[in-house]
Write a protein that holds these residues in place. Structure first.
Motif, PDB file in Angstrom:
ATOM      1  N   PRO A 194     -15.514   9.005 -10.563  1.00 59.33           N
ATOM      2  CA  PRO A 194     -15.101   8.768 -11.951  1.00 59.33           C
ATOM      3  C   PRO A 194     -13.747   9.340 -12.327  1.00 59.33           C
ATOM      4  O   PRO A 194     -13.148   8.907 -13.322  1.00 59.33           O
ATOM      5  CB  PRO A 194     -16.228   9.417 -12.763  1.00 59.33           C
ATOM      6  CG  PRO A 194     -16.892  10.380 -11.834  1.00 59.33           C
ATOM      7  CD  PRO A 194     -16.764   9.781 -10.477  1.00 59.33           C
ATOM      8  N   THR A 195     -13.238  10.296 -11.580  1.00 54.99           N
ATOM      9  CA  THR A 195     -11.951  10.906 -11.935  1.00 54.99           C
ATOM     10  C   THR A 195     -10.782  10.324 -11.137  1.00 54.99           C
ATOM     11  O   THR A 195      -9.652  10.774 -11.275  1.00 54.99           O
ATOM     12  CB  THR A 195     -11.996  12.428 -11.714  1.00 54.99           C
ATOM     13  OG1 THR A 195     -12.242  12.690 -10.323  1.00 54.99           O
ATOM     14  CG2 THR A 195     -13.077  13.066 -12.567  1.00 54.99           C
ATOM     15  N   GLU A 196     -11.070   9.325 -10.309  1.00 59.31           N
ATOM     16  CA  GLU A 196     -10.034   8.756  -9.437  1.00 59.31           C
ATOM     17  C   GLU A 196      -9.762   7.300  -9.821  1.00 59.31           C
ATOM     18  O   GLU A 196     -10.690   6.519 -10.020  1.00 59.31           O
ATOM     19  CB  GLU A 196     -10.508   8.826  -7.985  1.00 59.31           C
ATOM     20  CG  GLU A 196      -9.503   8.304  -6.970  1.00 59.31           C
ATOM     21  CD  GLU A 196     -10.024   8.463  -5.551  1.00 59.31           C
ATOM     22  OE1 GLU A 196     -10.111   7.438  -4.842  1.00 59.31           O
ATOM     23  OE2 GLU A 196     -10.357   9.604  -5.156  1.00 59.31           O
ATOM     24  N   LYS A 197      -8.476   6.962  -9.950  1.00 56.44           N
ATOM     25  CA  LYS A 197      -8.104   5.579 -10.276  1.00 56.44           C
ATOM     26  C   LYS A 197      -8.507   4.676  -9.115  1.00 56.44           C
ATOM     27  O   LYS A 197      -8.106   4.898  -7.982  1.00 56.44           O
ATOM     28  CB  LYS A 197      -6.607   5.467 -10.529  1.00 56.44           C
ATOM     29  CG  LYS A 197      -6.147   4.085 -10.986  1.00 56.44           C
ATOM     30  CD  LYS A 197      -4.635   4.073 -11.232  1.00 56.44           C
ATOM     31  CE  LYS A 197      -4.187   2.720 -11.779  1.00 56.44           C
ATOM     32  NZ  LYS A 197      -4.462   1.596 -10.869  1.00 56.44           N
ATOM     33  N   PRO A 198      -9.300   3.640  -9.378  1.00 51.40           N
ATOM     34  CA  PRO A 198      -9.753   2.787  -8.270  1.00 51.40           C
ATOM     35  C   PRO A 198      -8.648   1.874  -7.767  1.00 51.40           C
ATOM     36  O   PRO A 198      -7.700   1.549  -8.487  1.00 51.40           O
ATOM     37  CB  PRO A 198     -10.880   1.970  -8.903  1.00 51.40           C
ATOM     38  CG  PRO A 198     -10.518   1.890 -10.347  1.00 51.40           C
ATOM     39  CD  PRO A 198      -9.852   3.211 -10.660  1.00 51.40           C
ATOM     40  N   TYR A 199      -8.786   1.452  -6.525  1.00 55.20           N
ATOM     41  CA  TYR A 199      -7.882   0.438  -5.979  1.00 55.20           C
ATOM     42  C   TYR A 199      -8.104  -0.867  -6.734  1.00 55.20           C
ATOM     43  O   TYR A 199      -9.221  -1.202  -7.119  1.00 55.20           O
ATOM     44  CB  TYR A 199      -8.178   0.220  -4.497  1.00 55.20           C
ATOM     45  CG  TYR A 199      -7.353  -0.883  -3.865  1.00 55.20           C
ATOM     46  CD1 TYR A 199      -6.135  -0.607  -3.253  1.00 55.20           C
ATOM     47  CD2 TYR A 199      -7.784  -2.206  -3.910  1.00 55.20           C
ATOM     48  CE1 TYR A 199      -5.377  -1.612  -2.680  1.00 55.20           C
ATOM     49  CE2 TYR A 199      -7.029  -3.222  -3.351  1.00 55.20           C
ATOM     50  CZ  TYR A 199      -5.822  -2.914  -2.732  1.00 55.20           C
ATOM     51  OH  TYR A 199      -5.070  -3.927  -2.192  1.00 55.20           O
ATOM     52  N   SER A 200      -7.029  -1.591  -6.976  1.00 53.22           N
ATOM     53  CA  SER A 200      -7.173  -2.900  -7.603  1.00 53.22           C
ATOM     54  C   SER A 200      -6.095  -3.825  -7.068  1.00 53.22           C
ATOM     55  O   SER A 200      -5.063  -3.366  -6.561  1.00 53.22           O
ATOM     56  CB  SER A 200      -7.068  -2.801  -9.130  1.00 53.22           C
ATOM     57  OG  SER A 200      -5.761  -2.390  -9.511  1.00 53.22           O
ATOM     58  N   TRP A 201      -6.353  -5.127  -7.160  1.00 51.23           N
ATOM     59  CA  TRP A 201      -5.331  -6.099  -6.831  1.00 51.23           C
ATOM     60  C   TRP A 201      -4.366  -6.154  -7.996  1.00 51.23           C
ATOM     61  O   TRP A 201      -4.658  -6.749  -9.038  1.00 51.23           O
ATOM     62  CB  TRP A 201      -5.944  -7.478  -6.586  1.00 51.23           C
ATOM     63  CG  TRP A 201      -6.410  -7.672  -5.190  1.00 51.23           C
ATOM     64  CD1 TRP A 201      -5.638  -7.659  -4.066  1.00 51.23           C
ATOM     65  CD2 TRP A 201      -7.746  -7.929  -4.745  1.00 51.23           C
ATOM     66  NE1 TRP A 201      -6.405  -7.884  -2.950  1.00 51.23           N
ATOM     67  CE2 TRP A 201      -7.697  -8.054  -3.338  1.00 51.23           C
ATOM     68  CE3 TRP A 201      -8.972  -8.063  -5.399  1.00 51.23           C
ATOM     69  CZ2 TRP A 201      -8.842  -8.305  -2.579  1.00 51.23           C
ATOM     70  CZ3 TRP A 201     -10.103  -8.310  -4.650  1.00 51.23           C
ATOM     71  CH2 TRP A 201     -10.027  -8.422  -3.253  1.00 51.23           C
ATOM     72  N   ASP A 202      -3.242  -5.492  -7.847  1.00 53.35           N
ATOM     73  CA  ASP A 202      -2.282  -5.374  -8.934  1.00 53.35           C
ATOM     74  C   ASP A 202      -1.413  -6.632  -8.997  1.00 53.35           C
ATOM     75  O   ASP A 202      -0.219  -6.614  -8.705  1.00 53.35           O
ATOM     76  CB  ASP A 202      -1.408  -4.129  -8.728  1.00 53.35           C
ATOM     77  CG  ASP A 202      -0.572  -3.807  -9.960  1.00 53.35           C
ATOM     78  OD1 ASP A 202      -0.917  -4.311 -11.049  1.00 53.35           O
ATOM     79  OD2 ASP A 202       0.425  -3.076  -9.828  1.00 53.35           O
ATOM     80  N   VAL A 203      -2.049  -7.733  -9.377  1.00 48.67           N
ATOM     81  CA  VAL A 203      -1.366  -9.021  -9.441  1.00 48.67           C
ATOM     82  C   VAL A 203      -0.788  -9.200 -10.832  1.00 48.67           C
ATOM     83  O   VAL A 203      -1.484  -8.963 -11.822  1.00 48.67           O
ATOM     84  CB  VAL A 203      -2.343 -10.178  -9.124  1.00 48.67           C
ATOM     85  CG1 VAL A 203      -1.649 -11.516  -9.233  1.00 48.67           C
ATOM     86  CG2 VAL A 203      -2.923  -9.991  -7.732  1.00 48.67           C
ATOM     87  N   PRO A 204       0.476  -9.607 -10.956  1.00 46.19           N
ATOM     88  CA  PRO A 204       1.037  -9.840 -12.291  1.00 46.19           C
ATOM     89  C   PRO A 204       0.169 -10.788 -13.102  1.00 46.19           C
ATOM     90  O   PRO A 204      -0.322 -11.799 -12.597  1.00 46.19           O
ATOM     91  CB  PRO A 204       2.405 -10.463 -11.976  1.00 46.19           C
ATOM     92  CG  PRO A 204       2.752  -9.939 -10.614  1.00 46.19           C
ATOM     93  CD  PRO A 204       1.450  -9.840  -9.881  1.00 46.19           C
ATOM     94  N   GLU A 205      -0.019 -10.461 -14.368  1.00 49.39           N
ATOM     95  CA  GLU A 205      -0.906 -11.247 -15.224  1.00 49.39           C
ATOM     96  C   GLU A 205      -0.505 -12.721 -15.274  1.00 49.39           C
ATOM     97  O   GLU A 205      -1.359 -13.607 -15.296  1.00 49.39           O
ATOM     98  CB  GLU A 205      -0.907 -10.655 -16.636  1.00 49.39           C
ATOM     99  CG  GLU A 205      -1.858 -11.332 -17.599  1.00 49.39           C
ATOM    100  CD  GLU A 205      -1.840 -10.699 -18.972  1.00 49.39           C
ATOM    101  OE1 GLU A 205      -2.370 -11.316 -19.911  1.00 49.39           O
ATOM    102  OE2 GLU A 205      -1.280  -9.590 -19.112  1.00 49.39           O
TER     103      GLU A 205
END
Length: 261
Positions: A155-166
């Motif tokens: 809960p205290t760690e930013k999860p990995y995400s597909w940082d695709v431009p909106e």
């Protein structure tokens, strides 16, 4: 791992009247661009076993899988080439009657100019009177549960995400890429709905866990074991989740662009 999601969209694209109005004939030459394991080629060969196809992909492993499938299925008139879709080196101008790029326009965000380069190459290698089909995701509905599950475990760690431009998820963005590639006003974009599916929720979650080396890199075995149960809960909470006789699934929304040269 994809749970037939990309297959379901490819089926819709290749049976749309905007594609079939440019019929595949014995003289057709088709580019399966960013071919992956050969999903598009499989669909085309099931209807046109003798048509000539070139499958291209930057990943040698994908091409090896494609070749193995070609041998197993007995495909004829199929060639392959390891090449970057941003620069189809060695591929001549205007040689293809059809170019299909199924979820290959946005291979990564490290090169934000990549999608436009790919679109320009599609236009370059397509012959006059030919048709190009390009698919992109409008909604990656499976990504939310993966990120939510990560937050529940850490809960205290930013999860990995597909940082695709909106903007990459907009139909207008896909249309602009194709227009600016050279197709001009000869472009139509449609919204379609496919499905990531499996025989059970457990199998669907197993498929999603195929991305654990990206989303859950460095997690302990104990954390990964807990993730399975958490991910099941998160998937079931999705509005896009449904259960049908013999399968469960998550709705996947995509854009299909058709362009004529």
């Amino acid at each position: 791992m994809a749970g037939n999601s990309t297959l379901s969209i490819a089926k819709l694209a290749l049976t749309d009247h905007l594609f079939t109005s440019f019929p595949i004939t014995p003289s057709s030459y088709i580019l399966d661009n960013a071919c992956g394991t050969g999903i598009v080629t499989s669909l085309i060969k099931s209807q046109h076993p003798d048509v000539r196809i070139l499958g291209t992909d930057l990943a040698p492993g994908m091409i090896e899988t494609f070749r193995a499938k070609a041998r197993k299925e007995g495909w004829e008139n199929v060639e392959t080439k390891v090449v970057d879709s941003r620069e189809l080196e060695g591929v001549e101008d205007g040689v293809f009657s059809h170019v299909v790029t199924n979820f290959g326009l946005t291979p990564g965000t490290e090169d934000t100019s990549g999608p436009q380069k790919i679109a320009k190459e599609i236009w370059r290698v397509l012959g006059d009177g030919g048709v190009a089909v390009v698919t992109t995701w409008a909604q990656r509905n499976f990504a939310g549960p993966l990120e939510a599950a990560a937050l529940r475990i850490r809960p205290t760690e930013k999860p990995y995400s597909w940082d695709v431009p909106e903007e990459w998820a907009r139909g207008s963005w896909l249309m602009k890429r194709l227009e600016d590639a050279g197709f001009g006003n000869r472009v139509t974009v449609k919204r379609v709905e496919g499905r990531m599916e499996a025989g059970s929720l457990e199998k669907l979650v197993d498929n999603l866990m195929g991305v654990k080396d990206m989303f859950y890199k460095g997690y302990s075995e104990e954390e990964l074991a807990r993730l399975t149960g958490v991910l099941k809960e998160e998937v079931k909470e999705l509005e896009a989740y449904d259960e049908r006789e013999g399968s469960v699934g998550v709705e996947m929304v995509a854009w299909v662009g058709f362009a004529w040269k």
